[in-house]
Write a protein that holds these residues in place. Structure first.
Motif, PDB file in Angstrom:
ATOM      1  N   UNK A   1      -7.227 -28.007   9.655  1.00 28.52           N
ATOM      2  CA  UNK A   1      -5.900 -27.396   9.691  1.00 28.52           C
ATOM      3  C   UNK A   1      -5.826 -26.239   8.703  1.00 28.52           C
ATOM      4  N   UNK A   2      -5.274 -25.138   9.159  1.00 31.50           N
ATOM      5  CA  UNK A   2      -5.009 -24.003   8.280  1.00 31.50           C
ATOM      6  C   UNK A   2      -3.500 -23.864   8.118  1.00 31.50           C
ATOM      7  N   UNK A   3      -3.062 -23.530   6.906  1.00 31.54           N
ATOM      8  CA  UNK A   3      -3.849 -23.007   5.775  1.00 31.54           C
ATOM      9  C   UNK A   3      -4.323 -24.056   4.768  1.00 31.54           C
ATOM     10  N   UNK A   4      -4.115 -25.349   5.020  1.00 30.57           N
ATOM     11  CA  UNK A   4      -4.393 -26.344   3.973  1.00 30.57           C
ATOM     12  C   UNK A   4      -5.874 -26.678   3.828  1.00 30.57           C
ATOM     13  N   UNK A   5      -6.690 -26.391   4.848  1.00 26.85           N
ATOM     14  CA  UNK A   5      -8.119 -26.681   4.750  1.00 26.85           C
ATOM     15  C   UNK A   5      -8.955 -25.432   5.027  1.00 26.85           C
ATOM     16  N   UNK A   6      -8.666 -24.367   4.293  1.00 23.99           N
ATOM     17  CA  UNK A   6      -9.471 -23.164   4.379  1.00 23.99           C
ATOM     18  C   UNK A   6     -10.808 -23.361   3.677  1.00 23.99           C
ATOM     19  N   UNK A   7     -11.786 -22.537   4.044  1.00 24.63           N
ATOM     20  CA  UNK A   7     -13.105 -22.629   3.430  1.00 24.63           C
ATOM     21  C   UNK A   7     -14.168 -23.001   4.441  1.00 24.63           C
ATOM     22  N   UNK A   8     -15.422 -22.980   3.994  1.00 22.57           N
ATOM     23  CA  UNK A   8     -16.547 -23.151   4.918  1.00 22.57           C
ATOM     24  C   UNK A   8     -16.890 -24.601   5.225  1.00 22.57           C
ATOM     25  N   UNK A   9     -16.321 -25.565   4.475  1.00 27.55           N
ATOM     26  CA  UNK A   9     -16.682 -26.971   4.704  1.00 27.55           C
ATOM     27  C   UNK A   9     -15.440 -27.857   4.834  1.00 27.55           C
ATOM     28  N   UNK A  10     -14.554 -27.547   5.770  1.00 23.60           N
ATOM     29  CA  UNK A  10     -13.342 -28.367   5.904  1.00 23.60           C
ATOM     30  C   UNK A  10     -13.638 -29.807   6.315  1.00 23.60           C
ATOM     31  N   UNK A  11     -14.742 -30.040   7.014  1.00 22.12           N
ATOM     32  CA  UNK A  11     -15.074 -31.402   7.437  1.00 22.12           C
ATOM     33  C   UNK A  11     -15.275 -32.309   6.225  1.00 22.12           C
ATOM     34  N   UNK A  12     -16.027 -31.829   5.245  1.00 21.58           N
ATOM     35  CA  UNK A  12     -16.275 -32.621   4.034  1.00 21.58           C
ATOM     36  C   UNK A  12     -14.967 -33.028   3.374  1.00 21.58           C
ATOM     37  N   UNK A  13     -14.084 -32.061   3.177  1.00 22.63           N
ATOM     38  CA  UNK A  13     -12.873 -32.335   2.409  1.00 22.63           C
ATOM     39  C   UNK A  13     -11.891 -33.208   3.175  1.00 22.63           C
ATOM     40  N   UNK A  14     -11.835 -33.089   4.497  1.00 23.75           N
ATOM     41  CA  UNK A  14     -10.949 -33.964   5.268  1.00 23.75           C
ATOM     42  C   UNK A  14     -11.380 -35.424   5.145  1.00 23.75           C
ATOM     43  N   UNK A  15     -12.690 -35.676   5.242  1.00 25.91           N
ATOM     44  CA  UNK A  15     -13.185 -37.048   5.097  1.00 25.91           C
ATOM     45  C   UNK A  15     -13.040 -37.511   3.656  1.00 25.91           C
ATOM     46  N   UNK A  16     -13.393 -36.643   2.721  1.00 21.54           N
ATOM     47  CA  UNK A  16     -13.308 -36.989   1.294  1.00 21.54           C
ATOM     48  C   UNK A  16     -11.888 -37.367   0.898  1.00 21.54           C
ATOM     49  N   UNK A  17     -10.891 -36.690   1.468  1.00 21.15           N
ATOM     50  CA  UNK A  17      -9.489 -36.966   1.159  1.00 21.15           C
ATOM     51  C   UNK A  17      -8.908 -38.082   2.021  1.00 21.15           C
ATOM     52  N   UNK A  18      -9.740 -38.685   2.867  1.00 23.48           N
ATOM     53  CA  UNK A  18      -9.341 -39.813   3.720  1.00 23.48           C
ATOM     54  C   UNK A  18      -8.164 -39.458   4.636  1.00 23.48           C
ATOM     55  N   UNK A  19      -8.227 -38.249   5.191  1.00 23.92           N
ATOM     56  CA  UNK A  19      -7.201 -37.835   6.145  1.00 23.92           C
ATOM     57  C   UNK A  19      -7.299 -38.687   7.410  1.00 23.92           C
TER      58      UNK A  19
ATOM     59  N   UNK B   1     -12.496 -45.842  -6.645  1.00 19.86           N
ATOM     60  CA  UNK B   1     -12.540 -47.179  -6.064  1.00 19.86           C
ATOM     61  C   UNK B   1     -13.479 -47.181  -4.859  1.00 19.86           C
ATOM     62  N   UNK B   2     -13.696 -48.356  -4.279  1.00 21.36           N
ATOM     63  CA  UNK B   2     -14.703 -48.492  -3.225  1.00 21.36           C
ATOM     64  C   UNK B   2     -14.375 -47.656  -1.993  1.00 21.36           C
ATOM     65  N   UNK B   3     -13.103 -47.570  -1.622  1.00 20.37           N
ATOM     66  CA  UNK B   3     -12.750 -46.784  -0.433  1.00 20.37           C
ATOM     67  C   UNK B   3     -12.972 -45.293  -0.675  1.00 20.37           C
ATOM     68  N   UNK B   4     -12.712 -44.834  -1.872  1.00 13.84           N
ATOM     69  CA  UNK B   4     -12.963 -43.424  -2.199  1.00 13.84           C
ATOM     70  C   UNK B   4     -14.456 -43.117  -2.167  1.00 13.84           C
ATOM     71  N   UNK B   5     -15.263 -44.048  -2.661  1.00 13.07           N
ATOM     72  CA  UNK B   5     -16.714 -43.840  -2.645  1.00 13.07           C
ATOM     73  C   UNK B   5     -17.242 -43.893  -1.220  1.00 13.07           C
ATOM     74  N   UNK B   6     -16.743 -44.830  -0.423  1.00 12.25           N
ATOM     75  CA  UNK B   6     -17.160 -44.899   0.978  1.00 12.25           C
ATOM     76  C   UNK B   6     -16.846 -43.589   1.697  1.00 12.25           C
ATOM     77  N   UNK B   7     -15.666 -43.018   1.433  1.00 11.19           N
ATOM     78  CA  UNK B   7     -15.295 -41.746   2.050  1.00 11.19           C
ATOM     79  C   UNK B   7     -16.243 -40.632   1.608  1.00 11.19           C
ATOM     80  N   UNK B   8     -16.598 -40.607   0.331  1.00 14.30           N
ATOM     81  CA  UNK B   8     -17.538 -39.598  -0.162  1.00 14.30           C
ATOM     82  C   UNK B   8     -18.893 -39.742   0.516  1.00 14.30           C
TER      83      UNK B   8
END
Length: 304
Positions: free
Chosen positions: A102-120, A209-216
């Motif tokens: 989603x733009x403009x909230x996930x601008x940049x070359x690696x939006x996939x990483x950050x969406x999963x990392x943030x548990x969207x 926590x474990x869910x944050x690490x699993x997402x990473x």
């Protein structure tokens, strides 16, 4: 309408094949990147002209390619280089970027990483007309996409790639029928996420926590071969893991082997992570197989 596709990633294959089937694809431009054969081979297999654009002379080679294929529109899927502003309006309809977030909230070359990392829970395919500002052009198409709990970076990329066919169809129909509207992006919501590196791909056992690490872990699979951890100075990458039982009273980062088939690690907030697959210089192994390297219950991962 003559359409040119600029992509060096397997993420562009579904759109490539659909455009070829519609007989509107005038050419594929690829960058001189290691994985460009993922899209070059299927393009050549169906007779699509391919031009390699060199990174050292990207501007000149891109301009020459546009003059050669004479497109009405250029679609961009996964291009790490900035398109020169003077070229953006050369095609009649300009350049459109197919962005996997989603733009403009996930601008940049690696939006996939950050969406999963943030548990969207929900993502959005965004197609925008490109301008001089990176990922800031007006939006033509938005399509929501559910992000599944088990999605890795690779799985989510594949699902976005398939959805991009519907997005490109809507874009081209809108242009042909004159019904396309462009929505300016809200400046107040702009967020540009950098390519993850360094501490962003390391596991912080005491701070996550474990869910944050699993997402990473899922966000790092497969492009980084997993999230990085160190154990007695030995560097490994956790490729697959799952948040599971609680381990109260055990310091974060402590290993606990339940059996030959199960190993847990304590995390922040008294949570625990089951390690299923790891990668090291020696190869890929099941989580419990790290015992072969002299690792035992009670050993602790190094602090970040």
């Amino acid at each position: 309408m003559r359409v040119a596709l600029l992509s060096s990633s397997a993420a562009g294959i579904p759109v490539l094949q659909w455009l070829a089937g519609q007989q509107v694809l005038s050419g594929l431009g690829v960058l001189d990147l290691p994985d460009n054969e993922d899209i070059v081979f299927p393009a050549r297999a169906i007779g699509i002209p391919v031009r390699q654009l060199t990174g050292a002379a990207f501007d000149a080679s891109l301009e020459a390619w546009i003059k050669e294929v004479q497109p009405d529109i250029v679609l961009v899927i996964g291009c790490p280089y900035r398109i020169p502003e003077r070229l953006l309006d050369q095609p009649v309809h300009g350049f459109y970027n197919v962005h996997f977030g989603a733009l403009p909230v996930y601008g940049g070359s690696t939006p996939l990483f950050w969406q999963i990392r943030h548990q969207e829970k929900t993502g959005e395919l965004t197609i925008h007309r490109m301008n001089a500002r990176l990922d800031k052009g007006p939006v033509a198409v938005r399509l929501p996409l559910a992000i599944e709990p088990a999605d890795t970076y690779g799985l989510l990329m594949s699902r976005y790639a398939l959805q991009s066919v519907e997005g490109v169809y809507r874009l081209l129909i809108g242009l042909q029928q004159g019904t396309l509207t462009l929505e300016p992006q809200a400046e107040t919501a702009v967020r540009f996420h950098p390519r993850p590196a360094g501490r962003e791909v390391f596991i912080d056992w005491a701070g996550m926590n474990a869910r944050q690490i699993e997402a990473l872990v899922r966000a790092c699979n497969p492009w980084n071969r997993g999230a990085i951890a160190r154990l007695k100075g030995w560097s490994i990458k956790i490729v697959e893991a799952a948040a599971t039982v609680e381990l109260p009273g055990i310091p974060p980062g402590t290993l606990r082997f339940e059996s030959e088939n199960t190993v847990y690690v304590s995390c922040a907030e008294q949570t625990a992570l089951r390690i299923d697959i790891v990668y090291a210089r020696e190869g890929y192994f099941s989580g419990p197989a790290i015992a072969r390297f002299g690792i035992r219950s009670g050993d602790r991962f190094d602090a970040l």
